[in-house]
Design an enzyme around this catalytic site. Structure first.
Site, PDB file in Angstrom:
ATOM      1  N   ASP A 216     -50.714  -5.402  -5.829  1.00 47.85           N
ATOM      2  CA  ASP A 216     -49.297  -5.466  -5.509  1.00 47.85           C
ATOM      3  C   ASP A 216     -48.463  -5.539  -6.786  1.00 47.85           C
ATOM      4  OD1 ASP A 216     -47.194  -5.906  -3.421  1.00 47.85           O
ATOM      5  OD2 ASP A 216     -46.951  -7.811  -4.479  1.00 47.85           O
ATOM      6  N   GLU A 267     -69.037  -3.973 -13.557  1.00 50.37           N
ATOM      7  CA  GLU A 267     -70.251  -4.799 -13.544  1.00 50.37           C
ATOM      8  C   GLU A 267     -70.893  -4.834 -12.159  1.00 50.37           C
ATOM      9  OE1 GLU A 267     -69.203  -8.678 -14.886  1.00 50.37           O
ATOM     10  OE2 GLU A 267     -68.174  -7.948 -16.687  1.00 50.37           O
TER      11      GLU A 267
END
Length: 553
Positions: A216, A267
């Site tokens: 956002d 990751e």
């Protein structure tokens, strides 16, 4: 936790071509019957979404919040607000979505928190210059006694962008920054503690198995050093999409945050994705958010805000493919979301309607419902043939128009209150969905309660009614999504075709796509076989406000 383990080869990741369906949780489906949608309600309707044919869902905020701005004021980033359920409900919803090969993106609100967040409560009790206040943008006021705000910035929701606090000794004190409502204080993203906290929040949800984040106000987290005065252009887009060099939008330093987050997501298995809500003045600038080491997607707001005009629409598609292509990113395509007038109404508006202003009972020249729906169906038929990722907003597959006749006493958008009713705001696109024509609250729940009133005429848009009609908007969306998937239209390139000044036309493999935005039927030529029509018609002349997929020969 459940997650999809599919890993794509570089350049073919799922998010490059996905059709992602935005769920506004409080208005999607209500299992508890309290009038507010919830996570179990979402779980109960996943089969409908699987049948629709989408690839992923994006959930607007469901985290703990006082709900001053419908959840975009977060008090606890690691828990579910009780009105939506529990973390266990979230885990079950996620598992059920993944079981249906539907990925899940959650909304993250990093620009600001709720004023009920423990950090802000600590800041209010702490002294100026303290560690606690350093997490937010606190400043001394101007004037002899600090009685004037630090600068002249105006809130997106109307009024000033600064709120003065009362210090522990009862005296007027510092001011804090809030781009939006005073209940939404902005974080200070130059603060290392803030950056580390959000790394931890990202890991919390990634560890649960989410497939990505919609970020956002992705362009608003960093403010220009010195916080200089700034006066916005009159009637400008409230989120900064039409202006250059706004000191609280699109600062260069924000890109460092996303480079860091990109590495963190890398990751994890499964091609986790970041999509930014970044309202920027040009597509060239928008594309900077999706350079290879930053976000994976960003919303194409210039496309969303383009008027129903063939020249303008063709130009924004060309520019989008060019600018996003330069940085190796897919363009995203979107026509509606929870912040704008639904495109089944917006595309028939005859006057300017800046983002966030809304439409309502006193709006002059209200959109023609039939024209709006025809254009909406044509616009979606065109959009879903474009290469890249497409976003759908809940209810658009039903052809829902903006709910314009909401009585004043039911309105809840902060924009309505902050502007003393001068702007209707966004309630009209957030009304709970109609699922069943003859059920209480149209099947939104079984009690009949609804946090915003549903228009009586929405009977015709109920999902069960449209499911039985092969010419309905719902049936069109299902056909479009099935053909898009079968033909691999989310990837690849297009070849432009000349169909005249009032049309947008291109070819995708053996599929020709044309949309008539003019005032006269458009002849497509001989040996045409239609694959899809945005509205049924006979012959080979494409009617006004209509789009089609077809083959030749």
């Amino acid at each position: 936790m459940a997650q999809l383990e599919q890993i794509a080869a570089p350049g073919s990741e799922w998010w490059r071509s996905a059709v992602i369906y935005q769920i506004y949780p409080r208005s999607f489906a209500d299992a508890s019957g309290d009038g507010i949608g919830d996570l179990p309600g979402i779980t109960s309707r996943l089969d409908d979404l699987q049948e629709l044919g989408i690839d992923a869902i994006w959930l607007s905020p469901f985290m703990t919040s006082p709900q001053k701005d419908a959840g975009y004021d977060v008090a606890d980033y690691r828990d579910v607000d009780p009105i939506f359920g529990t973390l266990a409900d979230f885990d079950e919803m996620l598992a059920q979505a993944h079981a249906r090969s539907i990925r899940v993106i959650v909304d993250l609100v990093p620009n600001h928190s709720s004023d009920q967040h423990v950090w802000f409560q600590e800041a209010l009790k702490a002294a100026p210059g303290s560690r606690e206040r350093g997490r937010y943008v606190f400043r001394d006021g101007r004037g002899k006694n600090g009685e004037l705000p630090p600068n002249n910035w105006e809130s997106v929701f109307g009024g000033g962008m600064w709120e003065r606090v009362v210090e522990a000794d009862g005296t007027p004190g510092q001011w804090y920054l809030h781009i939006f409502d005073p209940s939404q204080p902005d974080f200070d993203w130059t603060n290392a503690e803030v950056r580390e906290e959000f790394r931890s929040i990202l890991r919390f949800w990634l560890d649960r198995g989410v497939d990505g984040f919609r970020v956002d106000v992705a362009h608003g987290m960093v403010k220009e050093a010195g916080l200089p005065d700034y006066a916005p252009v009159a009637d400008a887009d409230s989120m900064g999409g039409g202006e250059e060099n706004v000191p609280y939008w699109g600062q260069d330093e924000v890109h460092d945050i996303y480079r860091d987050w990109h590495q963190l997501l890398a990751e994890y298995d499964g091609d986790r994705a970041l999509c930014g809500e970044a309202w920027l003045p040009t597509l060239k600038k928008t594309a900077l958010w999706v350079r290879p080491d930053e976000m994976h997607q960003t919303f194409n707001f210039p496309y969303l805000m383009t008027a129903w005009d063939a020249e303008a629409l063709g130009a924004v598609i060309r520019e989008s493919l060019d600018e996003f292509g330069k940085v190796g990113a897919p363009s995203t395509w979107v026509l509606s979301n929870h912040d704008v007038v639904r495109h089944a109404s917006r595309l028939a508006l005859t006057a300017e309607n800046p983002q966030g202003e809304g439409i309502g009972p006193e709006t002059p020249d209200k959109p023609d419902t039939a024209i709006g729906l025809a254009r909406a169906r044509a616009a979606t038929t065109l959009m879903l043939a474009l290469p890249g990722s497409s976003y759908l907003y809940q209810g658009e597959e039903l052809g829902l128009p903006e709910a314009m006749e909401i009585p004043d006493e039911f309105r809840q958008d902060p924009t309505w209150f902050r502007t003393n009713g001068e702007r209707y705001g966004r309630d009209g696109c957030r009304v709970p969905l109609p699922w069943e024509a003859d059920a209480p609250a149209f099947g939104f729940n079984d009690t009949g309660d609804s946090w915003l009133p549903q228009p009586a005429e929405w009977t015709q848009y109920a999902r069960d009614t449209e499911s039985a009609d092969p010419t309905s908007t719902l049936s069109l969306y299902k056909e479009l999504l099935a053909e898009r998937r079968a033909r691999g239209l989310g990837t690849g390139s297009l070849i432009w075709e000349d169909a005249g000044a009032d049309a947008v036309a291109f070819r995708r493999g053996d599929i020709h796509v044309a949309a008539n935005l003019g005032t006269e039927p458009l002849e497509l030529g001989e040996d045409v076989t239609f694959v899809l029509q945005s509205q049924p018609f006979d012959g080979t002349a494409l009617p006004v406000d209509t789009a089609a997929w077809y083959t030749k020969g």
